[in-house]
Design an enzyme around this catalytic site. Structure first.
Site, PDB file in Angstrom:
ATOM      1  NE  ARG A 173      -2.997   2.354   2.116  1.00  0.00           N
ATOM      2  CZ  ARG A 173      -4.322   2.334   2.367  1.00  0.00           C
ATOM      3  NH1 ARG A 173      -5.187   1.892   1.467  1.00  0.00           N
ATOM      4  NH2 ARG A 173      -4.782   2.797   3.506  1.00  0.00           N
ATOM      5  CB  CYS A 218       2.573   3.974   5.862  1.00  0.00           C
ATOM      6  SG  CYS A 218       1.608   4.563   7.251  1.00  0.00           S
ATOM      7  CD  GLU A 289       1.240   2.070   2.400  1.00  0.00           C
ATOM      8  OE1 GLU A 289       0.986   1.355   3.393  1.00  0.00           O
ATOM      9  OE2 GLU A 289       0.736   3.199   2.234  1.00  0.00           O
TER      10      GLU A 289
HETATM   11  C1  LIG Z   1       2.459  12.739   4.693  1.00  0.00           C
HETATM   12  C2  LIG Z   1       1.902  11.577   3.873  1.00  0.00           C
HETATM   13  C3  LIG Z   1       0.767  10.935   4.319  1.00  0.00           C
HETATM   14  C4  LIG Z   1       0.229   9.863   3.587  1.00  0.00           C
HETATM   15  N1  LIG Z   1      -0.887   9.258   4.034  1.00  0.00           N
HETATM   16  C5  LIG Z   1      -1.438   8.256   3.321  1.00  0.00           C
HETATM   17  C6  LIG Z   1      -2.654   7.640   3.778  1.00  0.00           C
HETATM   18  O1  LIG Z   1      -3.238   7.994   4.787  1.00  0.00           O
HETATM   19  N2  LIG Z   1      -3.140   6.635   3.012  1.00  0.00           N
HETATM   20  C7  LIG Z   1      -2.539   6.205   1.864  1.00  0.00           C
HETATM   21  O2  LIG Z   1      -3.056   5.289   1.218  1.00  0.00           O
HETATM   22  N3  LIG Z   1      -1.398   6.776   1.433  1.00  0.00           N
HETATM   23  C8  LIG Z   1      -0.838   7.791   2.127  1.00  0.00           C
HETATM   24  N4  LIG Z   1       0.320   8.362   1.690  1.00  0.00           N
HETATM   25  C9  LIG Z   1       0.997   7.822   0.500  1.00  0.00           C
HETATM   26  C10 LIG Z   1       0.599   8.487  -0.833  1.00  0.00           C
HETATM   27  O3  LIG Z   1       0.112   9.787  -0.622  1.00  0.00           O
HETATM   28  C11 LIG Z   1      -0.447   7.690  -1.594  1.00  0.00           C
HETATM   29  O4  LIG Z   1       0.026   6.385  -1.884  1.00  0.00           O
HETATM   30  C12 LIG Z   1      -0.831   8.384  -2.913  1.00  0.00           C
HETATM   31  O5  LIG Z   1      -1.944   7.770  -3.439  1.00  0.00           O
HETATM   32  C13 LIG Z   1       0.279   8.338  -3.954  1.00  0.00           C
HETATM   33  O6  LIG Z   1      -0.124   9.145  -5.036  1.00  0.00           O
HETATM   34  P1  LIG Z   1       0.938   9.930  -5.906  1.00  0.00           P
HETATM   35  O7  LIG Z   1       0.227  10.583  -7.035  1.00  0.00           O
HETATM   36  O8  LIG Z   1       1.762  10.810  -5.064  1.00  0.00           O
HETATM   37  O9  LIG Z   1       1.798   8.718  -6.463  1.00  0.00           O
HETATM   38  P2  LIG Z   1       3.373   8.710  -6.805  1.00  0.00           P
HETATM   39  O10 LIG Z   1       4.133   8.772  -5.542  1.00  0.00           O
HETATM   40  O11 LIG Z   1       3.659   9.734  -7.840  1.00  0.00           O
HETATM   41  O12 LIG Z   1       3.483   7.279  -7.450  1.00  0.00           O
HETATM   42  C14 LIG Z   1       3.266   6.125  -6.670  1.00  0.00           C
HETATM   43  C15 LIG Z   1       3.193   4.931  -7.619  1.00  0.00           C
HETATM   44  O13 LIG Z   1       2.067   5.110  -8.458  1.00  0.00           O
HETATM   45  C16 LIG Z   1       2.478   5.150  -9.832  1.00  0.00           C
HETATM   46  N5  LIG Z   1       1.661   6.147 -10.522  1.00  0.00           N
HETATM   47  C17 LIG Z   1       1.530   7.478 -10.271  1.00  0.00           C
HETATM   48  N6  LIG Z   1       0.669   8.033 -11.149  1.00  0.00           N
HETATM   49  C18 LIG Z   1       0.273   7.031 -11.964  1.00  0.00           C
HETATM   50  C19 LIG Z   1      -0.611   6.963 -13.092  1.00  0.00           C
HETATM   51  N7  LIG Z   1      -1.250   8.036 -13.583  1.00  0.00           N
HETATM   52  N8  LIG Z   1      -0.789   5.764 -13.676  1.00  0.00           N
HETATM   53  C20 LIG Z   1      -0.160   4.644 -13.228  1.00  0.00           C
HETATM   54  N9  LIG Z   1       0.703   4.649 -12.193  1.00  0.00           N
HETATM   55  C21 LIG Z   1       0.892   5.834 -11.567  1.00  0.00           C
HETATM   56  C22 LIG Z   1       3.944   5.538  -9.827  1.00  0.00           C
HETATM   57  O14 LIG Z   1       4.588   5.059 -10.991  1.00  0.00           O
HETATM   58  C23 LIG Z   1       4.408   4.851  -8.570  1.00  0.00           C
HETATM   59  O15 LIG Z   1       4.622   3.488  -8.849  1.00  0.00           O
HETATM   60  C24 LIG Z   1       0.868   9.436   2.394  1.00  0.00           C
HETATM   61  C25 LIG Z   1       2.014  10.102   1.943  1.00  0.00           C
HETATM   62  C26 LIG Z   1       2.530  11.177   2.678  1.00  0.00           C
HETATM   63  C27 LIG Z   1       3.749  11.898   2.160  1.00  0.00           C
END
Ligand SMILES: Cc1cc2nc3c(=O)[nH]c(=O)nc-3n(C[C@H](O)[C@H](O)[C@H](O)COP(=O)(O)OP(=O)(O)OC[C@H]3O[C@@H](n4cnc5c(N)ncnc54)[C@H](O)[C@@H]3O)c2cc1C
Length: 296
Positions: A173, A218, A289
């Site tokens: 992560r 998480c 995380e």
């Molecule tokens: C119900 C649920 C279940 C989940 N299960 C998992 C799981 O099983 N495994 C897991 O690893 N995660 C899980 N997650 C967490 C999350 O989905 C992941 O971490 C996902 O990869 C985040 O992506 P996002 O685009 O939503 O990022 P965001 O929430 O939009 O951003 C997260 C971080 O990434 C940065 N970011 C976003 N886009 C970019 C970009 N283009 N360039 C640089 N930085 C960027 C943001 O600035 C921020 O710091 C879960 C979340 C939920 C709500």
């Protein structure tokens, strides 16, 4: 204060005015996160071309306006006071193309689309390619690191760079991109014929993760040694513990759910109580995380 805010929003809008896409003043961030929590972004901008994202970031770096890139909003907690700058959303940068065994995706492409093309280990993870790359999102079946071939990102000086997997330093992560705060524009992935069956991954998730309430997945990182964060929290008797409408999930203790109108301050207070209780009971201080967005 209101006059300063107006001024900042006006400056940002003028800075972005020739770029393609849409900008909004005072956009509620709760609408753009899976937690459904957070105050307003001074300005939110949705570029429609990667070049516009680049220019927006370069402009913000030059003039010193706080900025951040937001993907699916599934791993962030914005504070109740919101974000005093420009939140650049990748939601409109969603193109995906497949060339035999390589998949190329823009930063805002939903992970679900990648799963359809064969990246089964990621099934059910919400969010975008950019967020998943910087977080090295994954399940016990595999993470982004298993598929990643290259990343196009902007470095700290606003220069475009193409990085190989080793330079991205993906780990549990985490990544060098996350630590450096470099925006990801697009990434390439290797597709394999023998990948994990997504249905199996989805089934596991349904039985072990709360689906009914808004959350950000998480909240705590698993400690490097010993039991998982969820187990520690459960054994510390924190399942169902609540501050305001922020509640530790009964199904998976590493999830905090928004049971109605939770505020960021509720979630933060709950995080501290969980950490203190786990620390008292097991002598382990849980790292986050979840990305709590705290601009200076
Ligand atoms: C119900 C649920 C279940 C989940 N299960 C998992 C799981 O099983 N495994 C897991 O690893 N995660 C899980 N997650 C967490 C999350 O989905 C992941 O971490 C996902 O990869 C985040 O992506 P996002 O685009 O939503 O990022 P965001 O929430 O939009 O951003 C997260 C971080 O990434 C940065 N970011 C976003 N886009 C970019 C970009 N283009 N360039 C640089 N930085 C960027 C943001 O600035 C921020 O710091 C879960 C979340 C939920 C709500």
């Amino acid at each position: 204060m209101a006059a300063i805010a107006q001024d900042l929003a006006g400056t940002v809008l003028r800075g972005l005015k020739d770029l393609p896409g849409r900008a909004a003043i005072g956009e509620p961030l709760a609408r753009h996160t899976t937690f459904r929590i957070g105050g307003n972004a001074e300005v939110m901008y949705w570029p429609t071309q990667p070049g516009a994202l680049v220019e927006a970031v370069q402009w913000a770096q030059q003039v010193g306006v706080p900025w951040m890139v937001l993907g699916g909003g599934s791993n962030v907690l914005f504070l109740d006071r919101g974000f005093p700058g420009i939140v650049i959303s990748t939601r409109r940068l969603r193109a995906v193309e497949v060339d035999r065994t390589e998949l190329r995706a823009q930063a805002g492409a939903p992970l679900a689309r990648l799963v359809r093309y064969g990246m089964g280990a990621l099934a059910g993870i919400p969010g975008s390619v950019g967020g998943a790359v910087v977080m090295n999102a994954g399940t016990r079946h595999g993470s982004m690191a298993a598929y990643l071939c290259w990343v196009k990102a902007l470095d700290g000086r606003g220069r475009l760079r193409t990085l190989g997997p080793a330079e991205c330093e993906l780990s549990y992560r985490d990544s060098a991109l996350r630590r450096l705060g470099w925006p990801v524009l697009s990434a390439g992935f290797r597709l394999s014929q023998r990948d994990v069956e997504p249905q199996r991954v989805l089934q596991e998730r349904r039985s072990s993760q709360p689906m009914g309430f808004p959350s950000a997945g998480c909240v705590f990182r698993n400690p490097t040694d010993g039991p998982a964060a969820g187990w520690l929290i459960e054994q510390a008797g924190m399942k169902g513990y609540r501050v305001g409408d922020a509640v530790v999930s009964e199904l998976h203790a590493n999830f905090i759910c928004n049971a109605g109108r939770a505020r960021a301050s509720d979630v933060l207070a709950l995080i501290e109580r969980v950490r203190c209780r786990v620390q008292q009971r097991f002598g382990v201080w849980l790292g986050l995380e979840l990305d709590v967005v705290t601009p200076l």
